[in-house]
Design a protein around this motif. Structure first.
Motif, PDB file in Angstrom:
ATOM      1  N   ARG A  76      56.459  73.474 -45.491  1.00  0.00           N
ATOM      2  CA  ARG A  76      55.666  74.620 -45.938  1.00  0.00           C
ATOM      3  C   ARG A  76      55.446  74.576 -47.441  1.00  0.00           C
ATOM      4  O   ARG A  76      54.381  74.961 -47.928  1.00  0.00           O
ATOM      5  CB  ARG A  76      56.338  75.924 -45.534  1.00  0.00           C
ATOM      6  N   GLU A  77      56.450  74.138 -48.153  1.00  0.00           N
ATOM      7  CA  GLU A  77      56.287  74.015 -49.604  1.00  0.00           C
ATOM      8  C   GLU A  77      55.182  73.023 -49.948  1.00  0.00           C
ATOM      9  O   GLU A  77      54.409  73.258 -50.876  1.00  0.00           O
ATOM     10  CB  GLU A  77      57.613  73.593 -50.250  1.00  0.00           C
ATOM     11  N   SER A  78      55.090  71.940 -49.199  1.00  0.00           N
ATOM     12  CA  SER A  78      54.040  70.955 -49.474  1.00  0.00           C
ATOM     13  C   SER A  78      52.676  71.408 -48.950  1.00  0.00           C
ATOM     14  O   SER A  78      51.642  71.076 -49.523  1.00  0.00           O
ATOM     15  CB  SER A  78      54.413  69.598 -48.883  1.00  0.00           C
ATOM     16  N   GLN A  79      52.668  72.198 -47.883  1.00  0.00           N
ATOM     17  CA  GLN A  79      51.397  72.653 -47.304  1.00  0.00           C
ATOM     18  C   GLN A  79      50.713  73.736 -48.116  1.00  0.00           C
ATOM     19  O   GLN A  79      49.510  73.951 -47.966  1.00  0.00           O
ATOM     20  CB  GLN A  79      51.617  73.169 -45.877  1.00  0.00           C
ATOM     21  N   ILE A  80      51.458  74.428 -48.973  1.00  0.00           N
ATOM     22  CA  ILE A  80      50.872  75.534 -49.733  1.00  0.00           C
ATOM     23  C   ILE A  80      49.680  75.060 -50.563  1.00  0.00           C
ATOM     24  O   ILE A  80      48.743  75.806 -50.814  1.00  0.00           O
ATOM     25  CB  ILE A  80      51.944  76.224 -50.607  1.00  0.00           C
TER      26      ILE A  80
END
Length: 198
Positions: A76-80
């Protein structure tokens, strides 16, 4: 003299009969006690084996789900960064920036978590324990039942606490197994002493 010998013989027969009956009584009583202790001991050994297997299964599943939570949070951190053009998606992603859904860890919808095998397994394990003597283990199991069933998302801050609870579950279960093994040894020693004395 012949009458005296007959009386002594009769008394000897009666005393022998009484002695035999007393021996039969105590032998039978000791056999019942030994059989009872053997049954209890063998059931305790079976119970210990069940506890070991169930705890290993629970801990394995918890470790697996905690890893999925951690991986999801990293993803999720990378998808933001992928939500730059969509304002609604960007707002939702930022609101849940550090969170991960429980449904992804358990692979089930929230509506059926309480009926899932994992929650059922945690409850089953609780039912095998003594509510007063094993209270610490039961409290940990309650924590995990709530952890998996009552909230839809997990934040990064919840993962370390859950890992600490796993550690406590292992320690408390090891203590339980040790205490039960000591009881089995005492029962076996008591049976051995009774058999040796008779």
């Amino acid at each position: 003299m012949n009458e005296f010998s007959n009386e002594l013989l009769s008394i000897g027969v009666v005393l022998t009969f009484i002695g035999t009956m007393i021996t039969i009584y105590y032998t039978r009583r000791n056999l019942k006690t030994t059989k009872y202790i053997d049954t209890i001991t063998s059931e305790r050994i079976k119970w210990l084996d069940i506890i070991r297997k169930e705890v290993a299964n629970i801990i394995t599943n918890i470790h697996f789900t905690l890893k999925i939570y951690s991986d999801n949070i990293k993803n999720r951190e990378s998808q933001i960064q992928n939500y730059e053009n969509n304002i609604e998606a960007q707002v939702e992603a930022q609101m849940r920036y550090f969170d991960t859904p429980t449904s992804s860890a358990l692979g089930q919808k929230k509506e059926i978590w309480s009926q899932s095998d994992f929650i059922w397994f945690l409850h089953l394990f609780k039912l095998r324990l003594n509510p007063t003597e094993d209270k610490r283990i039961i409290d940990i199991l309650d924590y995990f039942i709530k952890f998996y069933a009552e909230s839809e998302y997990k934040s990064a801050s919840e993962i370390p606490e859950a890992k600490e609870k796993v550690k406590q579950l292992i320690e408390q279960t090891q203590e339980l197994l040790k205490q039960e093994w000591e009881k089995i040894k005492l029962e076996s020693r008591g049976r051995f002493k009774r058999t040796k004395n008779n």
